[in-house]
Structure formats: structure tokens, C-alpha cells
Motif scaffolding. Structure first.
Motif, PDB file in Angstrom:
ATOM      1  N   HIS A   1      -2.266  10.670   7.606  1.00 13.81           N
ATOM      2  CA  HIS A   1      -3.057  10.636   6.369  1.00 13.81           C
ATOM      3  C   HIS A   1      -2.986   9.250   5.721  1.00 13.81           C
ATOM      4  O   HIS A   1      -3.990   8.739   5.223  1.00 13.81           O
ATOM      5  CB  HIS A   1      -2.538  11.698   5.392  1.00 13.81           C
ATOM      6  CG  HIS A   1      -2.926  13.088   5.781  1.00 13.81           C
ATOM      7  ND1 HIS A   1      -2.209  14.207   5.392  1.00 13.81           N
ATOM      8  CD2 HIS A   1      -3.962  13.557   6.526  1.00 13.81           C
ATOM      9  CE1 HIS A   1      -2.787  15.283   5.883  1.00 13.81           C
ATOM     10  NE2 HIS A   1      -3.842  14.922   6.573  1.00 13.81           N
ATOM     11  N   PHE A   2      -1.787   8.658   5.725  1.00 14.15           N
ATOM     12  CA  PHE A   2      -1.607   7.330   5.127  1.00 14.15           C
ATOM     13  C   PHE A   2      -2.481   6.302   5.849  1.00 14.15           C
ATOM     14  O   PHE A   2      -3.179   5.504   5.219  1.00 14.15           O
ATOM     15  CB  PHE A   2      -0.123   6.935   5.201  1.00 14.15           C
ATOM     16  CG  PHE A   2       0.159   5.525   4.755  1.00 14.15           C
ATOM     17  CD1 PHE A   2       0.048   5.157   3.426  1.00 14.15           C
ATOM     18  CD2 PHE A   2       0.557   4.561   5.676  1.00 14.15           C
ATOM     19  CE1 PHE A   2       0.318   3.846   3.009  1.00 14.15           C
ATOM     20  CE2 PHE A   2       0.833   3.259   5.278  1.00 14.15           C
ATOM     21  CZ  PHE A   2       0.710   2.908   3.946  1.00 14.15           C
TER      22      PHE A   2
ATOM     23  N   LYS B   1      -6.195   6.802   5.149  1.00 15.44           N
ATOM     24  CA  LYS B   1      -6.571   6.418   3.778  1.00 15.44           C
ATOM     25  C   LYS B   1      -6.816   4.915   3.660  1.00 15.44           C
ATOM     26  O   LYS B   1      -7.755   4.468   2.999  1.00 15.44           O
ATOM     27  CB  LYS B   1      -5.472   6.847   2.801  1.00 15.44           C
ATOM     28  CG  LYS B   1      -5.757   6.497   1.333  1.00 15.44           C
ATOM     29  CD  LYS B   1      -4.661   7.028   0.423  1.00 15.44           C
ATOM     30  CE  LYS B   1      -4.848   6.573  -1.019  1.00 15.44           C
ATOM     31  NZ  LYS B   1      -6.033   7.179  -1.650  1.00 15.44           N
ATOM     32  N   TYR B   2      -5.953   4.108   4.327  1.00 14.05           N
ATOM     33  CA  TYR B   2      -6.058   2.654   4.175  1.00 14.05           C
ATOM     34  C   TYR B   2      -6.640   1.944   5.389  1.00 14.05           C
ATOM     35  O   TYR B   2      -6.700   0.711   5.424  1.00 14.05           O
ATOM     36  CB  TYR B   2      -4.670   2.069   3.863  1.00 14.05           C
ATOM     37  CG  TYR B   2      -4.151   2.507   2.510  1.00 14.05           C
ATOM     38  CD1 TYR B   2      -4.704   2.001   1.335  1.00 14.05           C
ATOM     39  CD2 TYR B   2      -3.130   3.442   2.401  1.00 14.05           C
ATOM     40  CE1 TYR B   2      -4.244   2.402   0.090  1.00 14.05           C
ATOM     41  CE2 TYR B   2      -2.655   3.857   1.165  1.00 14.05           C
ATOM     42  CZ  TYR B   2      -3.212   3.335   0.014  1.00 14.05           C
ATOM     43  OH  TYR B   2      -2.752   3.742  -1.219  1.00 14.05           O
TER      44      TYR B   2
ATOM     45  N   TYR C   1       0.683   4.101  -2.647  1.00 16.92           N
ATOM     46  CA  TYR C   1       0.406   5.458  -2.166  1.00 16.92           C
ATOM     47  C   TYR C   1       1.277   6.475  -2.904  1.00 16.92           C
ATOM     48  O   TYR C   1       0.828   7.565  -3.241  1.00 16.92           O
ATOM     49  CB  TYR C   1       0.694   5.473  -0.665  1.00 16.92           C
ATOM     50  CG  TYR C   1       0.366   6.751   0.072  1.00 16.92           C
ATOM     51  CD1 TYR C   1      -0.956   7.150   0.289  1.00 16.92           C
ATOM     52  CD2 TYR C   1       1.390   7.534   0.623  1.00 16.92           C
ATOM     53  CE1 TYR C   1      -1.250   8.296   1.012  1.00 16.92           C
ATOM     54  CE2 TYR C   1       1.104   8.689   1.342  1.00 16.92           C
ATOM     55  CZ  TYR C   1      -0.215   9.069   1.538  1.00 16.92           C
ATOM     56  OH  TYR C   1      -0.499  10.202   2.257  1.00 16.92           O
TER      57      TYR C   1
ATOM     58  N   LYS D   1       0.840  -1.215   0.000  1.00 14.57           N
ATOM     59  CA  LYS D   1       0.000   0.000   0.000  1.00 14.57           C
ATOM     60  C   LYS D   1       0.870   1.259   0.000  1.00 14.57           C
ATOM     61  O   LYS D   1       0.522   2.270  -0.632  1.00 14.57           O
ATOM     62  CB  LYS D   1      -0.918   0.015   1.225  1.00 14.57           C
ATOM     63  CG  LYS D   1      -1.946  -1.102   1.252  1.00 14.57           C
ATOM     64  CD  LYS D   1      -2.969  -0.956   0.155  1.00 14.57           C
ATOM     65  CE  LYS D   1      -4.080  -2.016   0.290  1.00 14.57           C
ATOM     66  NZ  LYS D   1      -4.976  -2.030  -0.876  1.00 14.57           N
TER      67      LYS D   1
END
Length: 631
Positions: free
Chosen positions: A381-382, A385-386, A362, A358
Motif C-alpha cells: 500500500h505504501f 501510494k507514492y 505516511y 514519505k
């Protein structure tokens, strides 16, 4: 050894060496590979700095801690000794100048991280320097069974090829027998002289108390021992909370954690060092280079991750040789919380693989590409997002960083800091007049209780998620509050920088390093179990348990720990207290402090009897920590 003593007196103003220092220096000066195990505060740096000054050439010091390197270089420079550290953030042109200075400027000490030695051009330059001694500090990092394994340490042994006649000096403050064997083998040391200082700290009373109200017990301890104290907590929020609560109780307290600016750290440290504050509440970011001799008490209010860290932190007490206390306060829920904190956030191979794939997606890195590519990276944020758990993801990335797959330029830090400038009652008044902003503001106040007292790091994605608003909506409220001068608000772009050191090969990349992950996870579980054994074993001397962990056998009990003092106390008849407690609980449910007040007994006696009644199935403890008779 007059010359060594003369150097010690001239530069360090000491008239004698401490235990084992002279023997270690003799061994190094005779050209022998040397292993030295010296617990915290034993004076390890003198063991390489004195011989480094005596011999022609440069002493190469390999250390994993940038802060420690900077600290030691500054101390040497203050003593008029030429020293340089090649730390992160130094540009290549500046690095070339520094290495030129080493070669032609009569420098005596060169500090480098093990990762720096993996750079071919730096290694080539070092190979041409007149190295007189190679010191490996924090040598336990070479062992996969050590508590801070760094794979880059495994490549240090290659220096033996380039400097076959230069002795290695391996130094560590904490090493079990298994780790010691690993250090000697992995560094390729030839029949090293071995020196081990006892781990026994005869003036420290190791205390373990199971309590329900930790703050109340801290209050009792600090009143009884008004000298300088350290309270170790697990996170930044607890730093602020406990410090504020102690101040409310009338204690002069300050705090220290990794999120403070350098200026704030120095200011709070000085308050404590100058004894304008009795107690400093700190995370494990506090400790490196701290040498205050008269610390009376070190209190841990949560279980430590491993005995190594606990021993080092507890060992900051009593360095003046006077009696001191290392207190660990536990409660019945601590074990579950600690497992959640340390074990449940360990990434396994499947999670590591998913996260890595991921991460590549990304940043849109294609299979077979990505080497040396650099990106600005925001962990929150990462993860958002996932849908990844933040701590588990950070641990996975830190593992890949340790294995050299990735490089993280800095620890993750928040982009925003804020502080409320008006009193709380005025904030509540504002929310009543601006109901659309209320949910966001109340979420901030609940999440950051210290936001009135100081500039507080602010996690935008978390507040957005908790308040059920978008990040844009949260930012809009913050800007409105700033414009009305309700808050001081600062925003800066300080995301981490992420560098991919290998081409993307997905499972092949992860398969190469996953065996190390399994070992590290197993080690962390073993280490936590050792902590639980230390806490749970009530019929063994606590000092003996610590010595046994480090492979040292104690011939007698320490006489001053929480177990040993029970042996000297007169035996009590607890039947009367037991009956009194049962009678009280027939009328109402009570917590231990209420029982203590009503029975006029000590907290230790009350807790002891309550535990007996729980074990004998006469009582149950409710979620509110109140005891009730079992039906």
C-alpha cells in the motif's frame, strides 16, 4: 584432550573430532581469543559447545539468525543440555524469567542477537552472569565488506570491557582476507589464534554451462544422476513452476520457499529427506541446518548474488565425501536479468532520503518526533501510494533497519491466500458466464500458475493494478468466488510492525548512515562482478577461481570442473559440424535443441560451435532463441 573427547562422545556420540575442531577447542580452553574460518559443514558449533560444557558457567553465543538459534537450542535441549535463546517476540516479563533461569538455573548456553545486546537492561543482566566464553557466530557480519553486514555487530567489542579475561571465539564460514582482518580489528581481539580450513571441496565438480533450454539440461542431469538433488531458484513463483514442470516430466519433485507455512515446509522437507522426492526446488530460504550427506547435485538456474552465497549453497552437495556436482546454468540474458534483480534495485542516498521523508509523512510524524512510535505497516500500500518500486523500497527499509533507524518486526507477507477448488475448464466456463469478473480472474491465473495446486499468497494491490480494477472490486470478486465454493479464501491481518527508533530529522537522519549505504552498494557491485568473472572465465579451473576469491591459492587444477574436463577430452574438428549447421540454417531458422537433434551431436558441441559462429559474425540469435544466418 580426554575430557573434551569424553563430552563429545557422551552428548554427540562422535568418537573423533573433525579437522581443526580439536585445535580450536584447545585454543579456547587456554583462554586465547580465537578466529576460525570453517566452510559450510565443517562443524563450527562443536568448537564452542564442547568447551562451553567443560568450563563452569555459561557460554554466550551471539548470532544474527533467529531460526539458527532456535534450531541449536532445540538440539542442545534434546541432548539434555540446558540452553536458552533470547529471540524476538518475547515479552519483557518472560525475558526477565529467562535471564533469572540463566543466573540461578545452571544453564550452559545463552543465545542472543547482537541487537539484544544494545538493550541496556539486558546488557546489565548479562554482565552479572558467569560467562565462560563469548562466541560470535557468523562473524563476517561485523565487516562492512562482508556479504551480510550488521551494524549491531560493531558494538560487540564493548563486551571486552566487561569480560576482559573471557576469550572471544569468532566463527565464520565465508570470509575474504579483507573481511578476516575486519573481524579481528572490529571485535577488538587480542593476538588471536587463527585457524582456517581450506575452502577446497575436492569431491565437488563445479560446472558452468551456457544453455538456451535450462529445463532440458536439468532433465538430462537428473536422469544421469538420480540421487537426491537441490535446484536453487530466485523467487517463489519459479519454485512452483520448475517443480510442476519436473513432475510433468516424470520426476518426483517438491519445493521450499519462505512463503510456506511451517507445516508445509516440514512436510516438503521430509519428502525430500526421506527420498520420496528426488529433487527439491528452493529459494535461498532453504539451507540453514540442512545436512543431508548424499546430495549428488546442486543446480543453480540463475546467477547468485555473490560467491559467498553460491559456495555455501553449492557446498550442500557431497557431504558424504563422494563425487558430487555443483552446476550453474546460464543463458545470454542472465546478466541483464541479474543486474535488474540486484543492482538496479539498490537505493541511493537521494532515494533513501525521499523514502524516509514519505514514510514519516505516511504516519504523520512531525519533525523532531516519532521516537519509539510503533505502527502496523503494509509495504504494498505504501509503495502504491507514492509510486515507489517495491523491491527498491524494501531494500531501503531493510538498510534503515540494519542501521537501527527503524525496526521491522517481521518480513513482509501477504494478507490473503487462496486456491482454486474446481478444474481449470470449469473456471473458464464460469468466466464465460460472468464476463464482468473475467479480467480479474484471468489476471490471477496468469500471475499465480500454482493457484490450482496449493494455497497461494495473494498480492491484492498488484492484482488490482494489473487488472485495471480497484482493490474493492477485486475483493468483491474473491468473496463471490468463495461463496460459490470456487476458491478457498483466507484473509488475515499480518502486516509488518514498524518501530521508529530515532526522532525524525530527515536529511540529518539519513546523512548519519549514508556512508554505509554507499559502501554496501559498492560491495554488492563488486560481488556481482566476481560472479560474472566466475561464469565468463572459460580458460581457468572453476575450483581455482573460488579458492582465489577467498584468498587461497590452489597449486593445481581440480581435474573435475567444467573447464578441467575439456582438457582431458580429445580435440575435435568442429569444421564439419560448423558447415552442417550453416547448411541447415540456409533452409530454416532453428534453436540449439533442434540443431542438436538434426546433427546428432551433443548439446555441448552444438553450443560451442554456435558460440564460435556468433563471435565470427556468421549468425545472429533472434528473440525467440532461434539462430539465423547473418545477411
Amino acid at each position: 584432550m580426554p575430557e573434551a573427547l569424553a563430552i563429545l562422545q557422551k552428548y554427540w556420540q562422535h568418537t573423533t573430532f573433525r579437522s581443526l575442531q580439536k585445535e580450536i577447542i584447545d585454543s579456547v580452553l587456554s583462554g586465547e581469543d580465537t578466529f576460525a574460518l570453517m566452510p559450510t559443514g565443517g562443524g563450527k558449533s562443536i568448537c564452542f559447545q564442547v568447551p562451553g560444557m567443560m568450563n563452569e558457567g555459561i557460554c554466550l553465543v551471539i548470532s544474527p539468525l533467529v531460526a539458527l538459534m532456535k534450531d541449536q537450542v532445540a538440539n542442545l535441549q534434546n541432548r539434555g543440555i540446558k540452553a536458552i535463546a533470547l529471540t524476538g517476540g518475547i515479552r519483557s516479563e518472560e525475558m526477565i524469567d529467562l535471564l533469572d533461569n540463566c543466573q540461578f538455573g545452571n544453564y550452559k548456553f545463552l543465545y542472543v542477537s547482537p541487537e539484544r545486546l544494545q538493550s541496556d537492561w539486558i546488557l546489565e543482566r548479562i554482565k552479572n552472569l558467569p560467562i565462560n566464553l563469548i562466541t560470535i557466530d557468523e562473524a563476517h557480519c561485523v565487516s562492512q565488506w562482508g556479504h551480510d553486514f550488521r551494524p549491531a555487530y560493531l558494538k560487540i567489542s564493548a563486551l571486552k570491557t566487561y569480560f576482559p579475561k573471557v576469550p572471544f571465539l569468532a566463527l565464520t564460514a565465508t570470509a575474504t582476507p579483507r573481511v578476516k582482518e575486519d573481524i579481528i580489528t572490529e571485535l577488538g581481539m587480542h593476538n588471536p589464534q587463527q585457524f582456517e580450513k581450506s575452502f577446497a571441496r575436492k569431491n565437488i565438480a563445479y560446472m558452468v554451462f551456457e544453455v538456451e533450454d535450462k529445463l532440458f539440461r536439468i532433465q538430462q542431469i537428473l536422469k544421469k544422476n538420480p540421487q537426491p538433488s537441490i535446484i536453487y531458484v530466485r523467487n517463489r513463483k519459479a519454485c512452483l513452476d520448475i517443480s510442476a514442470q519436473l513432475q510433468t516430466l516424470g520426476f518426483k519433485a517438491t519445493y521450499y520457499h519462505g512463503g510456506l507455512t511451517s507445516r508445509e515446509k516440514d512436510k516438503n522437507m521430509q519428502l525430500w529427506m526421506e527420498e520420496k522426492a528426488q529433487v527439491i526446488v528452493a529459494t535461498n530460504a532453504f539451507g540453514m541446518g540442512i545436512d543431508k550427506p548424499n546430495v549428488k547435485t546442486v543446480i543453480h538456474i540463475q546467477l547468485p548474488e555473490n560467491i559467498e552465497n553460491y559456495y555455501q549453497e553449492a557446498g550442500r552437495a557431497g557431504r558424504n565425501g563422494e563425487k558430487a556436482y555443483a552446476v550453474l546454468l546460464t543463458s545470454p540474458t542472465d546478466i541483464i536479468q541479474t543486474e535488474n534483480q540486484f543492482i538496479n534495485v539498490l537505493p541511493d542516498k537521494a532515494f533513501l532520503n525521499t523514502m524516509y521523508v514519505k514514510l514519516c509523512n505516511y504516519f504523520r510524524i512531525a519533525y523532531g518526533e516519532g521516537i519509539n512510535e510503533e505502527f502496523s505497516f503494509n509495504l504494498h500500500h505504501f509503495c502504491l501510494k507514492y509510486g515507489f518500486p517495491t523491491q527498491k523500497t524494501f531494500n531501503a527499509m531493510r538498510f534503515l533497519d540494519g542501521q537501527g533507524v527503524l525496526t521491522l518486526s517481521q518480513e513482509f507477507s501477504e494478507k490473503i491466500t487462496l486456491q482454486f477448488l474446481i478444474p481449470s475448464k470449469e473456471v473458464i466456463r464460469y468466466t464465460s458466464l460472468n464476463p464482468n469478473d473475467e479480467e480479474i480472474i484471468l489476471t490471477i491465473l496468469r500471475t499465480y500458475p500454482g493457484v490450482y495446486e496449493m494455497q497461494t499468497s495473494f498480492n491484492l494491490p498488484m492484482i488490482a493494478k494489473k487488472s485495471h480494477h480497484s482493490e474493492a472490486e477485486v475483493l468483491a470478486v474473491l468473496h463471490k468466488l468463495k461463496d460459490k465454493e470456487i476458491i478457498a479464501y483466507h484473509s488475515k491481518n499480518n502486516d509488518a510492525t514498524l518501530i521508529f527508533n530515532e526522532i525524525r530529522e530527515d536529511e540529518r537522519t539519513i546523512n548519519k548512515v549514508s556512508k554505509y549505504l554507499a559502501r554496501q552498494n559498492e560491495l554488492k557491485k563488486e560481488q556481482l562482478q566476481s560472479v560474472l568473472n566466475y561464469v565468463k572465465k572459460r580458460n581457468v579451473c572453476k575450483s581455482k577461481l573460488i579458492l582465489d576469491y577467498f584468498g587461497e591459492k590452489a597449486t593445481s587444477n581440480c581435474g573435475i570442473c567444467s573447464y578441467c574436463i575439456t582438457l582431458t577430452k580429445p580435440k575435435k574438428d568442429y569444421n564439419a559440424l560448423s558447415k552442417k549447421i550453416m547448411t541447415l540454417l540456409q533452409s530454416e531458422d532453428l534453436n540449439s535443441r533442434e540443431i542438436q537433434e538434426k546433427t546428432k551431436n551433443t548439446s555441448d558441441d552444438v553450443i560451442f560451435v554456435l558460440q564460435q559462429l556468433l563471435e565470427d559474425d556468421f549468425l545472429i540469435i533472434q528473440k525467440n532463441n532461434k539462430y539465423t544466418l547473418k545477411a
